[in-house]
Write an enzyme that holds these catalytic residues in place. Structure first.
Site, short mmCIF file in Angstrom:
data_model
loop_
_atom_site.label_atom_id
_atom_site.label_comp_id
_atom_site.label_asym_id
_atom_site.label_seq_id
_atom_site.Cartn_x
_atom_site.Cartn_y
_atom_site.Cartn_z
N PRO A 1 0.85 -1.00 0.10
CA PRO A 1 -0.15 0.04 -0.03
C PRO A 1 0.83 1.34 -0.02
O PRO A 1 1.41 1.61 0.96
CB PRO A 1 -0.95 -0.07 1.09
CG PRO A 1 -0.10 -1.23 2.02
CD PRO A 1 0.82 -1.82 1.38
N ASP B 1 5.57 2.27 2.32
CA ASP B 1 4.85 1.43 2.67
C ASP B 1 3.99 1.57 4.16
O ASP B 1 4.25 1.74 5.29
CB ASP B 1 5.73 -0.02 3.01
CG ASP B 1 4.79 -1.34 3.14
OD1 ASP B 1 3.43 -1.16 3.56
OD2 ASP B 1 5.21 -2.27 2.90
N HIS B 2 2.72 1.99 3.55
CA HIS B 2 1.93 2.65 4.75
C HIS B 2 1.53 1.46 6.07
O HIS B 2 0.91 1.79 7.03
CB HIS B 2 0.39 2.89 4.27
CG HIS B 2 -0.15 4.09 5.10
ND1 HIS B 2 0.15 4.49 6.23
CD2 HIS B 2 -1.14 4.83 4.80
CE1 HIS B 2 -0.37 5.45 6.57
NE2 HIS B 2 -1.25 5.78 5.72
N ARG B 3 1.89 0.01 5.46
CA ARG B 3 1.72 -0.92 6.53
C ARG B 3 2.87 -0.61 7.74
O ARG B 3 2.63 -1.05 8.97
CB ARG B 3 1.83 -2.40 6.30
CG ARG B 3 0.64 -2.55 5.27
CD ARG B 3 1.16 -4.00 4.48
NE ARG B 3 2.30 -4.26 3.64
CZ ARG B 3 2.93 -4.86 3.07
NH1 ARG B 3 2.35 -5.89 2.98
NH2 ARG B 3 3.81 -4.78 2.31
N ILE C 1 4.94 2.24 7.76
CA ILE C 1 5.23 3.73 8.24
C ILE C 1 3.94 4.43 8.22
O ILE C 1 2.97 4.53 7.14
CB ILE C 1 6.48 4.34 7.16
CG1 ILE C 1 7.54 3.79 7.23
CG2 ILE C 1 6.32 5.64 7.15
CD1 ILE C 1 8.36 3.67 5.99
#
Ligand code: CAO
Length: 453
Positions: free
Chosen positions: A251, A425-427, A429
């Site tokens: 993501p 990577d929004h998972r 950060i």
């Protein structure tokens, strides 16, 4: 030869004049007892009309879009009297010997006859006996339309559901191309083909093969005008697979910022006059600023495991640099950037760029990276979304610097501004951390003395 048996629409609840949407068999087909012959579709559900006996389809009495109600004859089935044992076996599902003994064969038209024939596993004998004493008609199979096809489950016929189940395909993942979004057998096949083509692109906490994407459009472009085809280079094919996986599975969010590099640029130009044999571009300063930010925000110097559950935090600072070559994109890695100065980095960057363009990079020189930088600043642009190089968790995109009027508090001043685009990577950060990371980079680039802190 006994008369064929009529396969009739069973009790389908309060539905009348239900359209036939699918013919599942054709004359001459061998069918098992209870095998679907045609599919009907009400406004709420789809359901199959089962064959009352095992046998051969002699005639279909309906065609697509015919409207039928309970009792309508959809087909005539010839029972396999005189059929050879192997032919019968072909239409009788194999049963374990024990099961065949324990389960009495039940004649749908004469259930009371079943105990007499308990243990008779031969369909031929069973059908013979039925034919000799009774004329079986369609069994009164009761349908609960909503149980067959509740509205909330994917829209597909029972035959397609069975097909998907046999292949282990979750129908909820399959995009339907049929009327009203109905999932067709071909959709399931295309889904499986695509899953195989994805080459096991699984990991990082989700199934890349389970994306439920539509099949790739296959178009004959020559119908519209002259064309020629050209295969992708080996590098493009390899990097393309990586990019596709990373884009699909991570993501991405991209945080944009600008750095005031007016002073940095003056310093760079001064260095350039001193180091005539060395090309010093803004990129080496960006490498140093990235290392400073990675040291300050260690979560960016990390790799995510395949399950998407564990981070490996690195205590070294190897930076990957995207290099554009005629064959495609490659990413050589410059090691230990924290221990190297601007001049050493400039020399190494020139070396790896030349090697990349001469196709002389070794796999070792392209591995071990912690964080990547993709600079299009020498070309142009104001912002873009770089794709993260998995299992890294962030990448910096750099666009072309330009003179901008910047408000100093009292007046607009011309400042050289450098656009930075950080994809993360929004998972792993959060947005706030990403904003801080890139703002810190901008701070360092605006005042290089901070590198010494
Ligand atoms: N703003 C303004 N000018 C810039 C700049 C920036 N951000 N970055 C570089 N420049 C200037 C350089 O100073 C140089 O100017 P001079 O020729 O006057 O010295 C010129 O642009 C060309 O620089 P360069 O591209 O040769 O050198 P670099 O160190 O900036 O980059 C390399 C090296 C190998 C990264 C680069 O050549 C390259 O391949 N970039 C493409 C990377 C890429 O394709 N990324 C996309 C990945 S996603 O598809």
């Amino acid at each position: 030869m006994p008369s064929p048996i009529e396969a009739k629409v069973p009790d389908i609840g309060n539905y009348h004049n239900v359209p036939v949407i699918e013919l599942l068999v054709k004359p001459g087909d061998l069918v098992k007892k209870d095998q679907g012959l045609v599919t009907l579709e009400s406004d709420k559900a789809t359901m199959e009309v089962p064959s009352p006996v095992a046998g051969v389809v002699r005639e279909l009495r309906v065609k697509l879009d015919d409207k039928v109600s309970e009792g309508a004859i959809v087909a005539l089935i010839e029972s396999p009297v005189g059929a050879t044992e192997s032919r019968v076996q072909a239409i009788e599902p194999a049963k374990p010997a024990q099961e065949a003994k324990a389960v009495p064969a039940i004649d749908a038209a004469n259930p009371s006859a079943a105990p007499d024939r308990a243990g008779d596993a031969s369909l031929e004998r069973r059908v013979d006996a039925g034919a000799a004493t009774h004329r079986p008609t369609a069994p009164p199979v009761r349908f609960s339309a909503n149980a067959v096809m509740p509205e909330r489950v994917p829209y597909a016929t029972p035959a397609v559901r069975l097909f998907a189940r046999e292949l282990g395909v979750d129908l909820a993942q399959v995009a339907g191309s049929g009327k009203g979004g109905r999932v067709l057998r071909e959709d399931v096949q295309a889904f499986v083909r695509q899953a195989f083509a994805a080459g096991g692109a699984r990991g990082a906490g989700s199934g890349g093969a389970g994306l439920g994407l539509l099949p790739w459009p296959e178009i004959d472009f020559s119908k519209f005008g002259p064309v020629q085809t050209q295969p992708l280079s080996k590098i493009k094919r390899a990097s393309g697979s990586n990019l596709a996986r990373n884009w699909a599975m991570i993501p991405h969010v991209t945080q944009h910022d600008v750095a005031d590099i007016t002073e940095m640029e003056a310093f760079r130009k001064q260095l350039g006059t001193e180091q005539k044999d060395l090309k010093i571009t803004p990129l080496v300063f960006l490498i140093k600023a990235a290392v400073a930010a990675l040291q300050r925000f260690p979560i960016f110097n990390a790799a995510l495991d395949a399950k998407g559950e564990t981070l490996t935090l690195k205590q070294y600072f190897h930076i990957g640099i995207a290099v554009d070559t005629p064959e495609g994109l490659v990413v050589p890695v410059i090691r230990d950037c924290d221990r190297k100065g601007i001049l050493e980095l400039a020399r190494e960057l020139a070396l790896v760029s030349a090697k990349a363009r001469d196709r002389k990079l070794t796999p070792a020189e392209m591995s071990g990276g912690c964080f990547s930088i993709s600079s299009l600043g020498g070309i142009g642009g104001t912002a873009f979304t770089p794709i993260i190089n998995a299992p890294e968790v962030a990448i910096l995109g750099v666009s072309k610097s330009s003179m901008q009027p910047v408000w100093s508090g009292t007046a607009f001043e011309p400042r050289l501004m450098l656009p930075l685009s950080l994809s993360y990577d929004h998972r792993v950060i959060d947005g706030a951390a990403a904003a801080r990371f890139v703002a810190y980079m901008a701070l360092v680039l605006a005042d290089l003395r901070r590198l010494m802190l």
